[in-house]
Design a protein around this motif. Structure first.
Motif, PDB file in Angstrom:
ATOM      1  N   ARG A  66      10.110  76.158  46.742  1.00 54.44           N
ATOM      2  CA  ARG A  66      10.473  74.789  47.687  1.00 54.44           C
ATOM      3  C   ARG A  66      10.751  75.344  49.185  1.00 54.44           C
ATOM      4  O   ARG A  66      10.508  74.551  49.697  1.00 54.44           O
ATOM      5  N   VAL A  67      10.720  76.578  48.755  1.00 57.13           N
ATOM      6  CA  VAL A  67      10.696  76.704  51.054  1.00 57.13           C
ATOM      7  C   VAL A  67       9.557  77.543  51.034  1.00 57.13           C
ATOM      8  O   VAL A  67       9.138  76.511  52.236  1.00 57.13           O
ATOM      9  N   GLY A  68       9.296  79.010  51.106  1.00 55.94           N
ATOM     10  CA  GLY A  68       8.180  78.845  51.312  1.00 55.94           C
ATOM     11  C   GLY A  68       8.892  79.656  52.466  1.00 55.94           C
ATOM     12  O   GLY A  68       9.725  80.729  52.973  1.00 55.94           O
ATOM     13  N   ARG A  69       8.024  80.378  53.363  1.00 53.79           N
ATOM     14  CA  ARG A  69       8.071  80.619  54.875  1.00 53.79           C
ATOM     15  C   ARG A  69       8.388  79.830  56.059  1.00 53.79           C
ATOM     16  O   ARG A  69       8.368  78.711  55.986  1.00 53.79           O
ATOM     17  N   LEU A  70      10.001  80.543  56.543  1.00 55.03           N
ATOM     18  CA  LEU A  70      10.392  79.478  57.989  1.00 55.03           C
ATOM     19  C   LEU A  70      11.144  80.412  58.410  1.00 55.03           C
ATOM     20  O   LEU A  70      11.025  81.339  59.554  1.00 55.03           O
ATOM     21  N   PRO A  71       9.703  79.817  59.747  1.00 54.34           N
ATOM     22  CA  PRO A  71       9.393  80.121  60.956  1.00 54.34           C
ATOM     23  C   PRO A  71      10.797  79.798  62.182  1.00 54.34           C
ATOM     24  O   PRO A  71      11.518  78.023  61.422  1.00 54.34           O
ATOM     25  N   LEU A  72      10.722  79.918  63.301  1.00 55.50           N
ATOM     26  CA  LEU A  72      12.303  80.009  64.093  1.00 55.50           C
ATOM     27  C   LEU A  72      11.851  79.379  65.027  1.00 55.50           C
ATOM     28  O   LEU A  72      10.524  80.195  65.610  1.00 55.50           O
ATOM     29  N   VAL A  73      11.943  77.989  65.455  1.00 55.82           N
ATOM     30  CA  VAL A  73      11.302  76.970  66.557  1.00 55.82           C
ATOM     31  C   VAL A  73      11.950  77.914  67.947  1.00 55.82           C
ATOM     32  O   VAL A  73      13.869  77.540  67.824  1.00 55.82           O
ATOM     33  N   PRO A  74      11.453  78.282  68.759  1.00 51.00           N
ATOM     34  CA  PRO A  74      12.543  78.457  69.963  1.00 51.00           C
ATOM     35  C   PRO A  74      13.402  77.581  70.428  1.00 51.00           C
ATOM     36  O   PRO A  74      13.163  75.760  70.004  1.00 51.00           O
ATOM     37  N   TYR A  75      14.476  77.695  71.258  1.00 53.83           N
ATOM     38  CA  TYR A  75      15.640  76.367  71.245  1.00 53.83           C
ATOM     39  C   TYR A  75      14.889  75.747  72.290  1.00 53.83           C
ATOM     40  O   TYR A  75      14.881  76.250  73.271  1.00 53.83           O
ATOM     41  N   HIS A  76      15.502  74.338  71.699  1.00 53.75           N
ATOM     42  CA  HIS A  76      15.321  73.183  73.584  1.00 53.75           C
ATOM     43  C   HIS A  76      16.499  72.901  73.071  1.00 53.75           C
ATOM     44  O   HIS A  76      16.861  71.660  72.235  1.00 53.75           O
ATOM     45  N   PRO A  77      16.898  71.795  74.443  1.00 50.44           N
ATOM     46  CA  PRO A  77      18.021  70.697  73.967  1.00 50.44           C
ATOM     47  C   PRO A  77      16.707  69.521  72.927  1.00 50.44           C
ATOM     48  O   PRO A  77      16.467  69.249  72.853  1.00 50.44           O
ATOM     49  N   PRO A  78      18.490  69.083  72.248  1.00 48.48           N
ATOM     50  CA  PRO A  78      18.421  68.376  71.338  1.00 48.48           C
ATOM     51  C   PRO A  78      17.930  67.298  72.085  1.00 48.48           C
ATOM     52  O   PRO A  78      18.411  66.208  72.790  1.00 48.48           O
ATOM     53  N   GLY A  79      16.876  66.345  70.917  1.00 52.16           N
ATOM     54  CA  GLY A  79      16.219  65.309  71.742  1.00 52.16           C
ATOM     55  C   GLY A  79      15.030  65.350  72.879  1.00 52.16           C
ATOM     56  O   GLY A  79      14.019  64.531  73.483  1.00 52.16           O
TER      57      GLY A  79
END
Length: 215
Positions: free
Chosen positions: A127-140
């Motif tokens: 159902r998910v597979g491989r899950l990459p991490l997106v580096p932090y950025h401010p919301p919006g």
């Protein structure tokens, strides 16, 4: 889409929001849900709205370019949905939550940015597979949109650092199921930290993908 069908979709979005809220997967006014319309636009939960108390008539309606055309003001995170729809033609819905265990994993130091969670269970792989991490950025922030866009073509689920998951699906139900599976796997991962774990092998993961298609 007929008025009746759009009305049913509005009701379904609100029912999904209420279910997530009741089970503690979202809280306050966090999180957002969207579902695609046949014209390429989509319906979306509005800004500053609790997913537990949504009004079907108050949902935001956006066109295919992500422009607000009717209903409540859309969330500043609408671009997370826009890039998933743009990069994934099969995408029919997107769920973004600040669910506790997934966010906790997104805050850990040293996790694999290419694959945040090990394949602990078969259903996570399916159902998910491989899950990459997106580096932090401010919301919006538009930089977050560009970071998610880079990954959306190859991944239907991503984890935003210090923020939470964004999960698309071929239906609203599928997006919900994958989001819930991700959260439960994050919970298992945190419970097992410090213990020797036995994740699925590469061969077992590949067998699941061959047999069930995988995520």
């Amino acid at each position: 889409m007929s008025a009746t069908t759009e009305s049913a979709l509005r009701e379904r979005i609100c029912a999904c929001g209420a279910s997530l809220f009741r089970r503690g997967l979202t809280f306050g006014s966090t999180g957002n849900i969207s579902a695609r319309l046949p014209d390429g636009g989509w319906l979306m939960t509005p800004t500053n709205a609790s997913l537990g108390e949504l009004d079907p008539a108050g949902l935001s309606k956006l066109d295919a370019e992500g422009r607000h055309v009717a209903g409540g003001k859309p969330t500043k995170e609408a671009f997370l949905h826009r890039v998933m729809y743009a990069k994934r033609p099969s995408c029919e819905a997107v769920v973004h939550l600040h669910s506790t265990h997934s966010v906790a994993v997104s805050c850990l130091h040293g996790i694999d940015a290419h694959d945040c969670l090990p394949p602990i269970t078969a259903y996570y792989v399916m159902r998910v597979g491989r899950l990459p991490l997106v580096p932090y950025h401010p919301p919006g922030d538009e930089t977050l949109a560009r970071a998610v866009e880079k990954l959306a073509g190859e991944h239907h689920a991503v984890l935003l650092a210090n923020h939470g998951p964004v999960v698309s699906g071929t239906s609203l139900d599928n997006a919900m199921y994958a989001t819930e599976e991700l959260e439960e796997t994050a919970k298992l991962f945190l419970l097992l930290r410090g213990s020797a774990i036995r994740p699925l092998t590469g061969e077992q993961v590949e067998e699941l993908r061959q047999r069930f298609g995988g995520a």
